[in-house]
Design an enzyme around this catalytic site. Structure first.
Site, short mmCIF file in Angstrom:
data_model
loop_
_atom_site.label_atom_id
_atom_site.label_comp_id
_atom_site.label_asym_id
_atom_site.label_seq_id
_atom_site.Cartn_x
_atom_site.Cartn_y
_atom_site.Cartn_z
CE LYS A 37 -4.00 -2.23 1.70
NZ LYS A 37 -3.13 -3.63 1.52
CE LYS A 89 -5.78 3.81 6.21
NZ LYS A 89 -6.13 3.97 4.77
N GLY A 108 -8.21 -5.88 5.36
CA GLY A 108 -9.51 -6.10 6.75
C GLY A 108 -9.23 -5.37 7.79
N GLY A 109 -8.25 -4.14 7.87
CA GLY A 109 -8.12 -3.25 9.17
C GLY A 109 -7.19 -3.84 10.02
CB ILE A 128 -11.04 10.41 5.87
CG1 ILE A 128 -9.87 10.45 4.80
CG2 ILE A 128 -12.37 11.19 5.16
CD1 ILE A 128 -9.36 12.06 4.67
CG HIS A 172 -15.19 1.58 0.97
ND1 HIS A 172 -15.11 0.19 1.35
CD2 HIS A 172 -14.24 1.58 0.07
CE1 HIS A 172 -14.13 -0.47 0.53
NE2 HIS A 172 -13.62 0.41 -0.02
CD GLU A 186 -10.93 -1.07 -1.06
OE1 GLU A 186 -11.31 -2.25 -0.87
OE2 GLU A 186 -10.51 -0.68 -0.05
NE ARG A 198 -10.80 -9.82 -2.96
CZ ARG A 198 -10.60 -8.67 -2.03
NH1 ARG A 198 -9.24 -8.41 -2.05
NH2 ARG A 198 -11.51 -7.96 -1.41
C1 MV4 Z 1 -8.90 4.78 6.47
C2 MV4 Z 1 -10.01 5.62 7.14
C3 MV4 Z 1 -10.14 6.75 7.52
N1 MV4 Z 1 -9.06 7.75 7.00
N2 MV4 Z 1 -8.09 5.69 6.13
C4 MV4 Z 1 -10.12 0.38 6.63
C5 MV4 Z 1 -9.42 -0.62 6.06
C6 MV4 Z 1 -8.88 -0.29 4.71
N3 MV4 Z 1 -9.37 -0.59 3.51
C7 MV4 Z 1 -8.92 1.05 4.97
N4 MV4 Z 1 -9.64 1.55 5.95
C8 MV4 Z 1 -9.89 2.83 6.35
N5 MV4 Z 1 -8.92 3.71 5.99
C9 MV4 Z 1 -7.85 7.01 6.26
N6 MV4 Z 1 -6.85 7.78 6.03
C10 MV4 Z 1 -11.08 4.73 7.40
C11 MV4 Z 1 -10.95 3.46 7.17
C12 MV4 Z 1 -12.04 2.60 7.59
C13 MV4 Z 1 -12.69 1.92 6.33
C14 MV4 Z 1 -12.79 2.02 5.29
C15 MV4 Z 1 -13.55 1.48 4.40
C16 MV4 Z 1 -14.49 0.74 4.46
C17 MV4 Z 1 -14.90 0.69 5.90
C18 MV4 Z 1 -13.90 1.12 6.95
C19 MV4 Z 1 -14.30 1.31 8.25
C20 MV4 Z 1 -13.58 1.66 9.19
C21 MV4 Z 1 -12.56 2.16 9.01
#
Ligand code: MV4
Length: 445
Positions: free
Chosen positions: A116, A158, A164-165, A203, A208, A275, A292
């Site tokens: 990433k 991150k 998946g968090g 953010i 999403h 995404e 994928r």
């Molecule tokens: C973030 C965010 C807020 N700010 N990045 C969650 C998993 C990964 N795909 C990226 N994620 C997030 N990144 C910044 N700079 C909040 C999330 C996030 C989230 C993102 C997409 C779908 C669900 C989520 C649930 C919690 C946090």
């Protein structure tokens, strides 16, 4: 075109791929574990090979056994579906070395986008807005502290290899930064064997939104518009829809073009998802690429009329897409609800067991993607998703009404499912009025 491929997956996606193969006159070989030996889709396949016991590590994740099955059945290619080996660079590399086509991106694109930090840099180089953050990996917590103060809180740490968090920590002040940094690092190291972390501005309460793309081996890339996947719980999506209901025409087009810029810069081939997060001002920021086909691909299929699995097969076989972006039209609204064998009243704990009564919904605008049936034993060895209900209607209000009707028709007994939870969400004022973000489910249910 291929004449025979192997499907290295199970459940609804294995069946979905068999169907696409047969429409293209491709023979489909499927591998299965002992837990799946009675699955009816094995009868639909042209050949089925048992690769081990229920436990995923010994069957669906067992690379030597899958390659052996591919060798003895003499297939030209392997479709990994989603999950399991779909984003496993080592597996894609082994396929290449064995002369088997991996129906996915080139290894190089998987490596680049799977990291990433590199993906972020690529987005910036492509002129696509990424979330403000660190230029690369952060070595020490003091570097993170310095940058957080420069940018201002809140920030998010991150994992470079994250998903998946996992290995992710939101931080709101100096006091919590050091411990968040080291725990994110340790979690990333344990989960991915890669402890590298980076930092971004957080953010707050984002939506999403992800863009479905497809790219062929000749450098052609098209998009199939976006999906809004904000309705999720603990990083598990529950409901996905297309179009994103709050985007204006111009932002939508910019979003799609941004996705294509990244894909082209990465020399990407295959189906993919780019995404983004959408902030309160509806500004979008790139976050990552999924290399994928995804669970929610049917949403994009319904609104565009394209079969994304068939496109994956054609592109992997080296066929040029010969598909102009202009010819891909978006029509109406599609919504997907994931039906999981989980008990919403007990914190969504898994609810495996035998299904003794099963009556699927039908009627206009309703599509069911599933491998389950009356008598099917839902195993505790695998992901709890057992079916997807997808509806397609001219408007969002009609799509919601049809989805509620379909979910009320759906009988799956005696195991518990997420049907009642999906119904609650679909009836919620904030969902109906598009006033949701990624925290909506956890705050309200
Ligand atoms: C973030 C965010 C807020 N700010 N990045 C969650 C998993 C990964 N795909 C990226 N994620 C997030 N990144 C910044 N700079 C909040 C999330 C996030 C989230 C993102 C997409 C779908 C669900 C989520 C649930 C919690 C946090």
């Amino acid at each position: 075109m291929f004449s025979r491929i192997l499907i290295a997956n199970r459940g609804e996606i294995a069946l979905r791929i068999i169907r696409a193969c047969h429409e293209l006159d491709i023979e489909a070989v499927v591998v299965y574990s002992e837990a799946d030996k009675d699955a009816p889709y094995l009868q639909l396949a042209d050949e089925a090979v048992c690769i081990g016991p229920a436990e995923s590590a010994k069957s669906y994740l067992n690379i030597p056994r899958i390659i052996s099955a591919a060798e003895i059945t003499d297939v030209e290619a392997i479709h990994p579906g989603y999950g399991f080996l779909a984003e496993n660079i080592n597996f894609a590399q082994i396929c290449r070395e064995c002369g088997i086509t991996f129906i996915g991106p080139p290894v190089e694109a998987m490596q680049l986008l799977g990291d990433k930090i590199q993906a972020r840099k690529l987005a910036v180089k492509a002129g696509v807005p990424a979330v403000p953050g660190s230029d690369g990996a952060l070595e020490k917590d003091s570097d993170a502290l310095e940058l957080a103060n420069e940018m201002g809180y809140p920030v998010i740490i991150k994992a470079a290899s994250g998903g998946g968090g996992r290995g992710m920590r939101a931080v709101h002040n100096d006091m919590n930064l050091r411990s968040a940094f080291s725990s994110a690092q340790a979690e990333a190291k344990a989960a991915f064997g890669d402890g590298r972390v980076y930092l971004e501005k957080l953010i707050v309460e984002p939506r999403h939104v992800e863009v479905q793309i497809m790219a062929d081996q000749e450098g052609n890339a098209v998009h199939f518009y976006e999906r809004d996947c904000s309705t999720q719980r603990r990083h598990q999506k529950m409901i996905e829809e297309s179009p994103c209901p709050i985007l204006d025409k111009r932002t939508r087009e910019e979003l799609a073009q941004s996705a294509l810029k990244i894909i082209k810069k990465a020399n990407y081939v295959n189906a993919g998802t780019v995404e983004f997060l959408l902030d309160k001002d509806k500004k979008f920021y790139f976050i990552e690429v999924n290399t994928r086909i995804q669970v929610e691909h049917p949403v994009s299929e319904m609104v565009t009329g394209h079969d994304l699995i068939k496109w994956q097969l054609k592109v992997a076989a080296g066929m040029p897409m010969k598909l102009s972006q202009r010819s891909i039209k978006h029509s109406g609204v599609a919504i997907e609800c994931r039906i999981n064998a989980e008990d919403p009243e007990k914190g969504f704990t898994p609810s495996p067991g035998r299904i003794t009564r099963y009556i699927p919904p039908g009627g206009p605008g309703v599509r069911i993607d599933t491998h389950v049936h009356q008598g099917w034993m839902v195993s505790s060895s695998y992901d709890s998703m057992i079916a997807k209900v997808i509806v397609h209607k001219p408007t969002r209000a009609e799509a919601i009404a049809t989805m509620k009707r379909a979910l009320r028709e759906f009988v799956i007994e005696p195991i518990k499912t997420t049907i009642p939870a999906c119904l609650d969400i679909l009836s919620h004022n904030l969902f109906v009025k598009n006033k949701i973000d990624t925290g909506f489910v956890e705050r309200n249910f």
